[in-house]
Scaffold this active site. Structure first.
Site, PDB file in Angstrom:
ATOM      1  N   LYS A 142       0.867  -1.185   0.000  1.00 22.17           N
ATOM      2  CA  LYS A 142       0.000   0.000   0.000  1.00 22.17           C
ATOM      3  C   LYS A 142       0.905   1.237   0.000  1.00 22.17           C
ATOM      4  O   LYS A 142       1.799   1.374   0.856  1.00 22.17           O
ATOM      5  CB  LYS A 142      -0.869  -0.040   1.250  1.00 22.17           C
ATOM      6  CG  LYS A 142      -2.218   0.614   1.111  1.00 22.17           C
ATOM      7  CD  LYS A 142      -3.075   0.261   2.320  1.00 22.17           C
ATOM      8  CE  LYS A 142      -4.385   1.010   2.302  1.00 22.17           C
ATOM      9  NZ  LYS A 142      -5.137   0.834   3.550  1.00 22.17           N
TER      10      LYS A 142
HETATM   11  O1  G3P Z   1      -7.741   1.568   5.308  1.00 23.46           O
HETATM   12  C1  G3P Z   1      -8.058   2.862   4.915  1.00 23.46           C
HETATM   13  C2  G3P Z   1      -9.440   3.356   5.270  1.00 23.46           C
HETATM   14  O2  G3P Z   1     -10.402   2.385   5.080  1.00 23.46           O
HETATM   15  C3  G3P Z   1      -9.550   4.138   6.542  1.00 23.46           C
HETATM   16  O3  G3P Z   1     -10.855   4.349   6.967  1.00 23.46           O
HETATM   17  O4  G3P Z   1     -12.505   5.072   8.651  1.00 23.46           O
HETATM   18  O5  G3P Z   1     -10.063   5.605   8.999  1.00 23.46           O
HETATM   19  O6  G3P Z   1     -11.379   6.798   7.265  1.00 23.46           O
HETATM   20  P1  G3P Z   1     -11.235   5.523   8.034  1.00 23.46           P
END
Ligand code: G3P
Length: 214
Positions: free
Chosen positions: A83
């Site tokens: 990533k």
């Molecule tokens: O893995 C990346 C993403 O899904 C993060 O989500 O909820 O931290 O914005 P959030």
């Protein structure tokens, strides 16, 4: 449509896998920090549970250092996807990974033009963060729609991995748009299965069953 689970928590991953909802796993440094464990140990354990793509995020911000991490992660297990953040140095690293046969998931994508650059660099996956866009009063799903349109226009093979999913409506919209993947925390995967009429219907069936002579 593929479902990935967005966590580094082994218990949650096992639960999603048991429901057939862990076609892959996405992690990020914040999710790994919550485990309190060494990243490499967690990564290898995840790969022993899930055979699909498992995203491991680099924490370097320069091409050469990113590549050092990318090669280390990719050597751990064959299903590891590296990533990489959507910054100019990251795009360079995506190109190098492509040349070396390392799969990439380009993260922290907030616009369709960023996604276009990632596809041109040869990303295997692009991760638009819909929830974080919604948080700042911008329609996250609109960006997903634009990315799909652009990728379709030019036949890019980069898969759209809808990330920062906060609730079932995000998943429904992603599916209607034809996004390839949604990555969700376990709480959202569970919410997707819920309906009050399912619960009340089941309760009634079970109480009526008590009246059946056994
Ligand atoms: O893995 C990346 C993403 O899904 C993060 O989500 O909820 O931290 O914005 P959030």
């Amino acid at each position: 449509m593929k479902f990935f689970i967005d966590t580094a928590d082994i218990k949650d991953i096992r639960e999603a896998a048991a429901m057939g909802l862990a076609d892959g796993v996405t992690t990020n440094p914040s999710l790994v920090a919550k485990t309190g464990r060494k990243f490499r140990d967690v990564l290898v354990e995840i790969c022993d549970i899930v055979k699909g793509p498992v995203s491991a995020e680099v924490t370097a911000v320069k091409h050469d250092e990113m590549m050092k991490e990318a090669r280390e992660y990719a050597a751990l297990r064959k299903n590891i996807v590296v990533k990489i953040p959507l910054i100019p140095e990251g795009l360079k690293a995506v190109r190098t990974c492509k040349e070396e046969g390392i799969k990439t998931n380009v993260t922290l994508c907030f616009t369709a033009t960023q996604a276009l650059l990632a596809a041109k660099a040869g990303a295997s996956y692009i991760s638009p963060f819909v929830g974080r866009l919604d948080d700042i009063s911008t329609d996250g799903m609109q960006v997903v729609e634009e990315i799909l349109e652009i990728y379709n226009n030019y036949g890019f093979e980069t898969e759209v991995l809808v990330a920062s999913v906060r609730h079932p409506i995000h998943v429904q919209q992603a599916a209607r748009l034809g996004a390839h993947i949604a990555t969700c925390p376990l709480s959202v995967l569970i919410q997707l299965s819920k309906h009050p009429l399912t619960d009340s219907g089941l309760a009634k069936f079970l109480s009526d069953w008590e009246k059946v002579p056994k």
